[in-house]
Design an enzyme around this catalytic site. Structure first.
Site, PDB file in Angstrom:
ATOM      1  N   GLN A  18      10.945  -2.019   9.088  1.00 56.58           N
ATOM      2  CA  GLN A  18      10.568  -0.819   8.348  1.00 56.58           C
ATOM      3  C   GLN A  18      11.649   0.257   8.334  1.00 56.58           C
ATOM      4  O   GLN A  18      11.623   1.136   7.480  1.00 56.58           O
ATOM      5  CB  GLN A  18       9.256  -0.256   8.916  1.00 56.58           C
ATOM      6  CG  GLN A  18       8.077  -1.195   8.663  1.00 56.58           C
ATOM      7  CD  GLN A  18       6.782  -0.684   9.246  1.00 56.58           C
ATOM      8  OE1 GLN A  18       6.473  -0.938  10.392  1.00 56.58           O
ATOM      9  NE2 GLN A  18       6.007   0.055   8.464  1.00 56.58           N
ATOM     10  N   HIS A 118       7.213  -7.674  15.025  1.00 57.69           N
ATOM     11  CA  HIS A 118       6.462  -6.791  14.137  1.00 57.69           C
ATOM     12  C   HIS A 118       6.555  -7.386  12.730  1.00 57.69           C
ATOM     13  O   HIS A 118       7.067  -6.769  11.807  1.00 57.69           O
ATOM     14  CB  HIS A 118       7.001  -5.357  14.217  1.00 57.69           C
ATOM     15  CG  HIS A 118       6.012  -4.294  13.825  1.00 57.69           C
ATOM     16  ND1 HIS A 118       5.595  -3.295  14.680  1.00 57.69           N
ATOM     17  CD2 HIS A 118       5.358  -4.077  12.667  1.00 57.69           C
ATOM     18  CE1 HIS A 118       4.743  -2.499  14.044  1.00 57.69           C
ATOM     19  NE2 HIS A 118       4.577  -2.954  12.811  1.00 57.69           N
ATOM     20  N   ASN A 162       2.956  -7.241  17.577  1.00 51.97           N
ATOM     21  CA  ASN A 162       2.171  -6.136  17.034  1.00 51.97           C
ATOM     22  C   ASN A 162       1.093  -6.651  16.086  1.00 51.97           C
ATOM     23  O   ASN A 162       1.393  -7.335  15.115  1.00 51.97           O
ATOM     24  CB  ASN A 162       3.077  -5.187  16.250  1.00 51.97           C
ATOM     25  CG  ASN A 162       2.302  -4.050  15.583  1.00 51.97           C
ATOM     26  OD1 ASN A 162       1.829  -3.150  16.266  1.00 51.97           O
ATOM     27  ND2 ASN A 162       2.148  -4.104  14.260  1.00 51.97           N
ATOM     28  N   GLU A 163      -0.163  -6.326  16.373  1.00 48.80           N
ATOM     29  CA  GLU A 163      -1.271  -6.560  15.442  1.00 48.80           C
ATOM     30  C   GLU A 163      -1.342  -7.980  14.897  1.00 48.80           C
ATOM     31  O   GLU A 163      -1.074  -8.228  13.718  1.00 48.80           O
ATOM     32  CB  GLU A 163      -1.203  -5.563  14.272  1.00 48.80           C
ATOM     33  CG  GLU A 163      -1.365  -4.113  14.687  1.00 48.80           C
ATOM     34  CD  GLU A 163      -1.484  -3.160  13.507  1.00 48.80           C
ATOM     35  OE1 GLU A 163      -1.276  -3.586  12.365  1.00 48.80           O
ATOM     36  OE2 GLU A 163      -1.795  -1.983  13.743  1.00 48.80           O
ATOM     37  N   TYR A 288      -6.238   3.730  13.205  1.00 50.19           N
ATOM     38  CA  TYR A 288      -6.032   4.519  11.992  1.00 50.19           C
ATOM     39  C   TYR A 288      -7.324   5.021  11.364  1.00 50.19           C
ATOM     40  O   TYR A 288      -7.379   6.134  10.852  1.00 50.19           O
ATOM     41  CB  TYR A 288      -5.250   3.709  10.951  1.00 50.19           C
ATOM     42  CG  TYR A 288      -3.807   3.547  11.365  1.00 50.19           C
ATOM     43  CD1 TYR A 288      -2.863   4.519  11.058  1.00 50.19           C
ATOM     44  CD2 TYR A 288      -3.400   2.454  12.129  1.00 50.19           C
ATOM     45  CE1 TYR A 288      -1.549   4.401  11.482  1.00 50.19           C
ATOM     46  CE2 TYR A 288      -2.087   2.327  12.555  1.00 50.19           C
ATOM     47  CZ  TYR A 288      -1.167   3.301  12.230  1.00 50.19           C
ATOM     48  OH  TYR A 288       0.128   3.197  12.657  1.00 50.19           O
ATOM     49  N   GLU A 346      -0.362   3.259  18.529  1.00 53.55           N
ATOM     50  CA  GLU A 346      -0.056   3.796  17.197  1.00 53.55           C
ATOM     51  C   GLU A 346      -1.222   4.655  16.744  1.00 53.55           C
ATOM     52  O   GLU A 346      -2.377   4.243  16.852  1.00 53.55           O
ATOM     53  CB  GLU A 346       0.088   2.689  16.127  1.00 53.55           C
ATOM     54  CG  GLU A 346       1.398   1.978  16.098  1.00 53.55           C
ATOM     55  CD  GLU A 346       1.491   0.914  14.986  1.00 53.55           C
ATOM     56  OE1 GLU A 346       0.826   1.088  13.936  1.00 53.55           O
ATOM     57  OE2 GLU A 346       2.205  -0.065  15.185  1.00 53.55           O
ATOM     58  N   TRP A 393       2.623   7.046  15.167  1.00 53.64           N
ATOM     59  CA  TRP A 393       3.252   6.284  14.109  1.00 53.64           C
ATOM     60  C   TRP A 393       3.479   7.246  12.957  1.00 53.64           C
ATOM     61  O   TRP A 393       2.512   7.677  12.375  1.00 53.64           O
ATOM     62  CB  TRP A 393       2.374   5.102  13.641  1.00 53.64           C
ATOM     63  CG  TRP A 393       3.119   4.333  12.599  1.00 53.64           C
ATOM     64  CD1 TRP A 393       3.120   4.558  11.249  1.00 53.64           C
ATOM     65  CD2 TRP A 393       4.038   3.245  12.832  1.00 53.64           C
ATOM     66  NE1 TRP A 393       3.983   3.690  10.634  1.00 53.64           N
ATOM     67  CE2 TRP A 393       4.545   2.887  11.574  1.00 53.64           C
ATOM     68  CE3 TRP A 393       4.470   2.581  13.976  1.00 53.64           C
ATOM     69  CZ2 TRP A 393       5.483   1.867  11.430  1.00 53.64           C
ATOM     70  CZ3 TRP A 393       5.384   1.566  13.828  1.00 53.64           C
ATOM     71  CH2 TRP A 393       5.879   1.212  12.563  1.00 53.64           C
ATOM     72  N   GLU A 400       6.765   1.096   4.027  1.00 50.04           N
ATOM     73  CA  GLU A 400       5.360   0.914   4.391  1.00 50.04           C
ATOM     74  C   GLU A 400       4.819  -0.389   3.777  1.00 50.04           C
ATOM     75  O   GLU A 400       3.890  -0.395   3.006  1.00 50.04           O
ATOM     76  CB  GLU A 400       4.556   2.150   3.980  1.00 50.04           C
ATOM     77  CG  GLU A 400       3.067   2.130   4.299  1.00 50.04           C
ATOM     78  CD  GLU A 400       2.688   1.673   5.703  1.00 50.04           C
ATOM     79  OE1 GLU A 400       3.362   2.072   6.680  1.00 50.04           O
ATOM     80  OE2 GLU A 400       1.731   0.890   5.811  1.00 50.04           O
ATOM     81  N   TRP A 401       5.465  -1.492   4.124  1.00 54.41           N
ATOM     82  CA  TRP A 401       5.009  -2.834   3.742  1.00 54.41           C
ATOM     83  C   TRP A 401       4.691  -2.920   2.241  1.00 54.41           C
ATOM     84  O   TRP A 401       5.527  -2.497   1.437  1.00 54.41           O
ATOM     85  CB  TRP A 401       3.832  -3.248   4.635  1.00 54.41           C
ATOM     86  CG  TRP A 401       4.164  -3.123   6.103  1.00 54.41           C
ATOM     87  CD1 TRP A 401       3.561  -2.316   7.012  1.00 54.41           C
ATOM     88  CD2 TRP A 401       5.214  -3.819   6.839  1.00 54.41           C
ATOM     89  NE1 TRP A 401       4.156  -2.459   8.258  1.00 54.41           N
ATOM     90  CE2 TRP A 401       5.160  -3.374   8.170  1.00 54.41           C
ATOM     91  CE3 TRP A 401       6.181  -4.761   6.489  1.00 54.41           C
ATOM     92  CZ2 TRP A 401       6.035  -3.832   9.170  1.00 54.41           C
ATOM     93  CZ3 TRP A 401       7.054  -5.228   7.474  1.00 54.41           C
ATOM     94  CH2 TRP A 401       6.965  -4.773   8.796  1.00 54.41           C
TER      95      TRP A 401
HETATM   96  C1  GBH Z   1       0.074  -0.454  11.298  1.00 46.10           C
HETATM   97  O1  GBH Z   1      -0.892  -1.296  10.742  1.00 46.10           O
HETATM   98  C2  GBH Z   1       1.368  -1.196  11.438  1.00 46.10           C
HETATM   99  O2  GBH Z   1       1.564  -1.613  12.779  1.00 46.10           O
HETATM  100  C3  GBH Z   1       2.568  -0.404  10.962  1.00 46.10           C
HETATM  101  O3  GBH Z   1       3.655  -1.264  10.789  1.00 46.10           O
HETATM  102  C4  GBH Z   1       2.237   0.333   9.691  1.00 46.10           C
HETATM  103  O4  GBH Z   1       3.351   0.967   9.134  1.00 46.10           O
HETATM  104  C5  GBH Z   1       1.177   1.348  10.027  1.00 46.10           C
HETATM  105  O5  GBH Z   1       0.064   0.742  10.606  1.00 46.10           O
HETATM  106  C6  GBH Z   1       0.696   2.132   8.816  1.00 46.10           C
HETATM  107  O6  GBH Z   1       0.135   1.280   7.871  1.00 46.10           O
HETATM  108  O7  GBH Z   1      -9.219   1.860   4.713  1.00 46.10           O
HETATM  109  O8  GBH Z   1     -10.072  -0.217   3.995  1.00 46.10           O
HETATM  110  O9  GBH Z   1      -7.890   0.413   3.297  1.00 46.10           O
HETATM  111  C7  GBH Z   1      -2.100  -0.668  10.375  1.00 46.10           C
HETATM  112  C8  GBH Z   1      -3.171  -1.624   9.906  1.00 46.10           C
HETATM  113  C9  GBH Z   1      -4.693  -2.041   8.098  1.00 46.10           C
HETATM  114  C10 GBH Z   1      -4.961  -0.067   9.446  1.00 46.10           C
HETATM  115  C11 GBH Z   1      -5.450  -1.396   6.978  1.00 46.10           C
HETATM  116  C12 GBH Z   1      -5.791   0.560   8.345  1.00 46.10           C
HETATM  117  C13 GBH Z   1      -7.030   0.327   6.339  1.00 46.10           C
HETATM  118  C14 GBH Z   1      -8.239  -0.368   5.791  1.00 46.10           C
HETATM  119  N1  GBH Z   1      -4.027  -1.024   8.909  1.00 46.10           N
HETATM  120  N2  GBH Z   1      -6.405  -0.415   7.473  1.00 46.10           N
HETATM  121  S1  GBH Z   1      -8.918   0.486   4.359  1.00 46.10           S
END
Ligand code: GBH
Length: 447
Positions: A18, A118, A162-163, A288, A346, A393, A400-401
């Site tokens: 990233q 990651h 990670n995840e 998150y 994070e 984070w 952002e992917w």
């Molecule tokens: C992280 O993943 C990653 O580790 C990081 O690389 C990334 O940059 C960061 O978060 C920010 O994205 O509300 O229904 O759309 C986070 C995984 C998956 C968490 C999607 C929040 C939202 C579901 N995320 N999810 S929805």
């Protein structure tokens, strides 16, 4: 915001793909994200990781920012395709980069928390089958051993992966992340099992290499049915199993949840569960939002959407700080004595940040978000949960992917034309919180 334990670790997090850029320099090989990112339509703005935050050339400036922020720790990831060449031969030039980075962090008094994966699998390993293939888990342990031998003396805490859940589902079932596979659910179990096996095998390699503590890092989110309908309630329960337990139960209990067993049964071999349940020292929680879930027809029998009634971030993710308290308490209640001390590894949010004409970048929404989530951590501490640290984070706005450069999570704004870094107001706010907390210990009057 004071009132955290005196040894509470304040940190900031980032990941290799990233921020690094320099994807063809110094013998760095392609990763699945380089390949996937070139698929038309895969990335919202067509952005690639070719330059990203140019961190490979600007790491010294970035470490200075971390030092200025006043955090105790920096969570970074090592790029597997940067440090391991084709056929698994270590790449000295790639290792040199992290060697210098860790030295600089050490000189600045910042503890490196080093994560090994990651999501940026070397493309050549993907070509050999990637996480569908059991051998990838062994390759990962070999890579862990190489990194530990070269960098281990300066690593404060290790993390392996990670995840797993996001990489598994988004990368291999939904196809929104690299490698962009859309495996039928029934065939996807191998990916989950091999990620777990890789984790456990890497833990063994890291243990053998030195004394640094090891952290597992997963994302957690309460799953809430989007209606009272029985089908939605069942869908939310299933989603809770897959996100919050599919990986965590094997890691902490040495067994899969019953509901998930049919998915993985065909690839489990004798002895695997003991490897997977190799004990770790810290439990990283990436948090998150909460997920709303409803049942739909199809191979993937559910859909995730933000639950109604909450404000949302620039990513349209519901802002639910109390969900973090819930996650921390649920982990404690579910796993009891098996659960290592927790770390929020994070937390942060996307904001449409802009630098104004005076060169300032005000992000009051991020300050409010972080303040509320820190309160949520303190509520968990007050309830007796052992939480040892909090990592924002992210340090910089970054790739952002699938959203490319359209979503900004940084405490520091990045102008992608000039690579100019501008600390946002949240940067100064966090620095002040850390300072206040250090000068007013837990239970003191500032609380
Ligand atoms: C992280 O993943 C990653 O580790 C990081 O690389 C990334 O940059 C960061 O978060 C920010 O994205 O509300 O229904 O759309 C986070 C995984 C998956 C968490 C999607 C929040 C939202 C579901 N995320 N999810 S929805």
């Amino acid at each position: 915001m004071a009132g955290f334990p005196p040894n509470f670790v304040w940190g900031v997090a980032a990941s290799a793909f990233q921020i690094e850029g320099a994807t063809t320099e110094g013998g760095r090989l392609p990763s699945v994200w380089d390949t996937f990112g070139r698929r038309p339509g895969a990335i919202a703005d067509g952005g690639t990781g070719d330059v990203a935050c140019d961190h490979v050339h600007r790491w010294r400036e970035d470490v200075a920012l971390i030092a200025d922020l006043g955090v105790d720790a920096y969570r970074l990831s090592v790029s597997w395709p940067r440090v391991i060449g084709a056929a698994g031969v270590p790449n000295p030039a790639g290792l040199d980069f992290y060697d210098r980075l860790l030295d600089e962090l050490g000189e600045r008094g910042i503890t490196p928390v080093v994560n090994l994966f990651h999501w940026d699998l070397p493309q050549w390993l993907q070509d050999e089958g990637g996480w569908l293939r059991r051998d990838t888990a062994h390759r990962f342990a070999d890579y862990a051993a190489v990194v530990a031998a070269r960098l281990g003396d300066r690593v404060g805490t290790w993390a392996a992966i990670n995840e797993m859940f996001e990489h598994f589902v988004l990368g291999h079932v939904v196809g929104e992340h690299a490698p962009g596979l859309r495996l039928p659910l029934a065939e996807s179990g191998a990916v989950a099992h091999h990620l777990l096996l890789a984790h456990g095998s890497a833990v063994a390699a890291l243990r053998a290499a030195g004394p640094a503590p090891i952290m597992a890092i997963n994302s957690y989110a309460p799953a809430r049915p989007l209606s009272d309908a029985a089908a939605d309630v069942a869908a939310a329960a299933f989603y809770d199993t897959v996100q919050n337990r599919l990986f965590t139960d094997p890691l902490l209990l040495g067994r899969y949840p019953d509901e998930a067993l049919p998915l993985v049964q065909p690839v489990i071999r004798d002895g695997d569960m003991a490897v997977i349940a190799n004990p770790v020292d810290l439990w990283g929680v990436n948090y998150y939002t909460v997920n709303g879930v409803r049942a739909v027809a199809g191979d993937i029998p559910l859909e995730v959407a933000p639950p109604a009634g909450y404000p949302v971030t620039a990513f349209d993710w519901a802002i639910v700080p109390e969900g973090l308290t819930e996650v921390l308490l649920t982990l404690r209640d579910r796993y009891g004595d098996r659960l290592p001390p927790l770390v929020v590894s994070e937390n942060g949010c996307a904001v449409d940040d802009v630098v104004d004409a005076g060169g300032q970048c005000a992000d009051p929404d991020r300050v409010a978000f972080l303040a509320a989530h820190l309160d949520a951590v303190r509520a968990a501490l007050d309830a007796g949960v052992d939480v040892r640290g909090f990592y924002v984070w992210s340090l910089l706005d970054n790739f952002e992917w699938a959203a490319g450069y359209t979503k900004r999570f940084g405490l520091v704004h990045v102008d992608y034309d000039t690579q100019r870094r501008t600390p946002k107001s949240s940067f100064g706010w966090l620095r002040e919180q850390i300072r206040l907390n250090r000068t007013a210990p837990a239970g003191g009057p500032a609380r």
